[in-house]
Design an enzyme around this catalytic site. Structure first.
Site, PDB file in Angstrom:
ATOM      1  N   LYS A  78      14.548   5.905 -18.106  1.00 39.69           N
ATOM      2  CA  LYS A  78      14.233   6.672 -19.309  1.00 39.69           C
ATOM      3  C   LYS A  78      13.312   5.806 -20.161  1.00 39.69           C
ATOM      4  CE  LYS A  78      15.531  10.603 -21.342  1.00 39.69           C
ATOM      5  NZ  LYS A  78      15.889  11.897 -20.744  1.00 39.69           N
ATOM      6  N   GLY A 175      23.451  26.364 -29.743  1.00 40.24           N
ATOM      7  CA  GLY A 175      22.058  25.928 -29.599  1.00 40.24           C
ATOM      8  C   GLY A 175      21.276  26.861 -28.707  1.00 40.24           C
ATOM      9  N   GLY A 177      17.870  26.750 -27.707  1.00 44.48           N
ATOM     10  CA  GLY A 177      16.552  26.192 -27.435  1.00 44.48           C
ATOM     11  C   GLY A 177      16.150  26.410 -25.991  1.00 44.48           C
ATOM     12  N   ASN A 178      15.482  25.398 -25.425  1.00 49.37           N
ATOM     13  CA  ASN A 178      14.961  25.504 -24.053  1.00 49.37           C
ATOM     14  C   ASN A 178      16.049  25.739 -23.016  1.00 49.37           C
ATOM     15  OD1 ASN A 178      12.241  25.025 -24.668  1.00 49.37           O
ATOM     16  ND2 ASN A 178      12.693  22.845 -24.930  1.00 49.37           N
ATOM     17  N   VAL A 179      17.270  25.267 -23.300  1.00 51.88           N
ATOM     18  CA  VAL A 179      18.374  25.469 -22.365  1.00 51.88           C
ATOM     19  C   VAL A 179      19.224  26.671 -22.785  1.00 51.88           C
ATOM     20  CG1 VAL A 179      20.420  24.433 -21.303  1.00 51.88           C
ATOM     21  CG2 VAL A 179      18.439  23.005 -21.816  1.00 51.88           C
TER      22      VAL A 179
HETATM   23  P1  NAD Z   1      15.883  22.273 -27.922  1.00 51.00           P
HETATM   24  O1  NAD Z   1      15.440  21.344 -29.007  1.00 51.00           O
HETATM   25  O2  NAD Z   1      14.891  23.176 -27.272  1.00 51.00           O
HETATM   26  O3  NAD Z   1      17.092  23.197 -28.439  1.00 51.00           O
HETATM   27  C1  NAD Z   1      18.135  22.752 -29.229  1.00 51.00           C
HETATM   28  C2  NAD Z   1      18.554  23.904 -30.119  1.00 51.00           C
HETATM   29  O4  NAD Z   1      19.707  23.500 -30.847  1.00 51.00           O
HETATM   30  C3  NAD Z   1      17.489  24.301 -31.149  1.00 51.00           C
HETATM   31  O5  NAD Z   1      17.278  25.692 -31.126  1.00 51.00           O
HETATM   32  C4  NAD Z   1      18.091  23.826 -32.465  1.00 51.00           C
HETATM   33  O6  NAD Z   1      17.690  24.631 -33.579  1.00 51.00           O
HETATM   34  C5  NAD Z   1      19.569  23.971 -32.170  1.00 51.00           C
HETATM   35  N1  NAD Z   1      20.433  23.236 -33.070  1.00 51.00           N
HETATM   36  C6  NAD Z   1      20.185  22.102 -33.759  1.00 51.00           C
HETATM   37  N2  NAD Z   1      21.232  21.769 -34.526  1.00 51.00           N
HETATM   38  C7  NAD Z   1      22.179  22.708 -34.316  1.00 51.00           C
HETATM   39  C8  NAD Z   1      23.493  22.914 -34.796  1.00 51.00           C
HETATM   40  N3  NAD Z   1      24.055  22.097 -35.700  1.00 51.00           N
HETATM   41  N4  NAD Z   1      24.197  23.976 -34.345  1.00 51.00           N
HETATM   42  C9  NAD Z   1      23.657  24.846 -33.454  1.00 51.00           C
HETATM   43  N5  NAD Z   1      22.399  24.696 -32.967  1.00 51.00           N
HETATM   44  C10 NAD Z   1      21.683  23.645 -33.386  1.00 51.00           C
HETATM   45  O7  NAD Z   1      16.608  21.337 -26.841  1.00 51.00           O
HETATM   46  P2  NAD Z   1      16.880  21.687 -25.315  1.00 51.00           P
HETATM   47  O8  NAD Z   1      15.732  21.219 -24.499  1.00 51.00           O
HETATM   48  O9  NAD Z   1      17.352  23.095 -25.210  1.00 51.00           O
HETATM   49  O10 NAD Z   1      18.070  20.676 -25.014  1.00 51.00           O
HETATM   50  C11 NAD Z   1      19.369  20.940 -25.519  1.00 51.00           C
HETATM   51  C12 NAD Z   1      20.321  19.879 -24.981  1.00 51.00           C
HETATM   52  O11 NAD Z   1      20.282  19.888 -23.562  1.00 51.00           O
HETATM   53  C13 NAD Z   1      19.973  18.451 -25.401  1.00 51.00           C
HETATM   54  O12 NAD Z   1      21.167  17.704 -25.519  1.00 51.00           O
HETATM   55  C14 NAD Z   1      19.182  17.926 -24.210  1.00 51.00           C
HETATM   56  O13 NAD Z   1      19.235  16.519 -24.127  1.00 51.00           O
HETATM   57  C15 NAD Z   1      19.926  18.597 -23.068  1.00 51.00           C
HETATM   58  N6  NAD Z   1      19.141  18.746 -21.849  1.00 51.00           N
HETATM   59  C16 NAD Z   1      18.001  19.473 -21.850  1.00 51.00           C
HETATM   60  C17 NAD Z   1      17.286  19.622 -20.672  1.00 51.00           C
HETATM   61  C18 NAD Z   1      16.037  20.464 -20.626  1.00 51.00           C
HETATM   62  O14 NAD Z   1      15.595  20.780 -19.502  1.00 51.00           O
HETATM   63  N7  NAD Z   1      15.473  20.893 -21.741  1.00 51.00           N
HETATM   64  C19 NAD Z   1      17.721  18.988 -19.486  1.00 51.00           C
HETATM   65  C20 NAD Z   1      18.911  18.260 -19.513  1.00 51.00           C
HETATM   66  C21 NAD Z   1      19.618  18.151 -20.706  1.00 51.00           C
END
Ligand code: NAD
Length: 346
Positions: A78, A175, A177-179
């Protein structure tokens, strides 16, 4: 660094500052026993260097565990860039990061992460061949991480709740977001009932409109009476404050490092809640990276991610039979795999 609680025998940790571009970065390669250290480059305005080091040490170890549990020929790495991506990110800084990666001669393969994008990797690629997303297929929005969460959840529901299929299942997604958002899409398609939280009203409105989700305040997501709680926002959300409030039978979500500490795995088990280890649930991206070098058609990639469901099923069955938690079993499997690779190299 060696006294940092997250230091776990990391093979290589590189600290770099490039005065010309302003790059301040750390690359941590946790293990290359199974293959080159693969993992994202996170750009974040860390409060201080200790916070950045702690993050990169913990996240690189997590990458080793993700790849190992999925049987991939990859290790864990990382990198972090200390800075605000909206203000400090320049082509010169990204090129300097590319040169830093190049200097490791393939010990580390860099991917996108929070604060960096596929376009940023393309700039790094002017300096190093060791980046992810080298094929056009990588630009497809396949939502592989969410798909992996879905597969883990299907297996967990079958083993723990003795139900096949997700129709009528109630899931609380933290949450969007992307996931979290594509996960809601997959779940809604299969007839699950969704309760969601986010701090962004736009995401909430989209989930209500597109998936018929019920929205709750961010802090109320923990106490929802649902079958599954899916944390998909950030880490350390399973702790002394939240665990007593949970009313779900299963925790299965995409966020990294969901447990504040390992004692919280036992705390969940004491409450009879089955915790599916985060690094297994969210390994879709690593599987995707590996699969793209073999066959990058969407069916092949999603087919490869299916293995998360099979591994989850195997681990939960063993946990139910033996009385150990799924995390204890998963960690032990990873350590066995690493130990076998270590003895093979001697
Ligand atoms: P992202 O930033 O796209 O989405 C996160 C979401 O959480 C956002 O919509 C944000 O507004 C929301 N959020 C923030 N604070 C909050 C709260 N207090 N309560 C509810 N929602 C809240 O991130 P992502 O890419 O979706 O990743 C989410 C998690 O998954 C992270 O921990 C990341 O490390 C993990 N992850 C992501 C991937 C990936 O492919 N994107 C892969 C492995 C792990």
């Amino acid at each position: 660094m060696f006294s940092n609680p997250e230091f776990d025998g990391h093979e290589t940790v590189v600290f770099s500052r490039d005065e010309v571009s302003g790059l301040t970065a750390i690359i941590a390669v946790h293990s290359t026993l199974l293959g080159p250290g693969f993992g994202g480059c996170r750009m974040f305005p860390y409060a201080d260097e200790d916070a950045a080091l702690t993050d990169v040490l913990r996240l690189s170890r997590g990458m080793t565990y993700k790849a190992a549990i999925c049987g991939l020929p990859l290790g864990g790495g990382k990198s972090v860039i200390i800075g605000d991506p909206r203000r400090d990110k320049t082509p010169e800084l990204l090129a300097a990061m590319g040169r830093l990666v190049a200097g490791l001669n393939g010990l580390y393969i860099v991917a996108d992460d929070v604060g960096t994008s596929l376009d940023d990797l393309a700039v790094m690629r002017t300096e190093t061949e060791y980046t992810a997303a080298t094929t056009p297929a990588a630009r497809r929005p396949l939502a592989v991480t969410a798909y992996g969460v879905l597969k883990a959840m299907e297996s967990a529901v079958e083993l723990v709740l003795r139900r096949s299929g997700l129709a009528g299942l109630s899931v609380a997604v933290q949450g969007l977001g992307n996931v979290g958002m594509p996960l809601c899409g997959y779940l809604a398609q299969r007839g699950a009932k969704l309760t969601v939280s986010d701090i962004d009203p736009g995401c909430i409105a989209a989930a209500q409109r597109d998936f018929g989700a019920t929205a709750v305040e961010p802090d109320d997501i923990y106490g929802q009476a649902v079958d599954v709680f899916a944390p998909c926002a950030f880490g350390a959300i399973l702790n002394d404050d939240t665990i007593p409030r949970l009313r779900a039978a299963i925790v299965c979500g995409g966020a990294n490092n969901q447990l504040l500490s390992t004692v919280h795995d036992a705390a969940l088990a004491q409450r009879g809640i089955v915790y599916v280890p985060d690094y297994l649930v969210n390994a879709g991206g690593v599987i995707d990276f590996h699969q793209e070098s073999i066959d990058d058609t969407p069916d092949a990639v999603l087919g490869a991610v299916d293995r998360i469901g099979a591994i989850t099923g195997d681990i939960l069955a063993r946990a139910a039979a033996g009385g150990e938690t799924p995390l204890t079993i998963t960690d032990a499997k990873v350590r066995q795999r690493l130990a076998a690779a270590r003895s093979a190299t001697r």
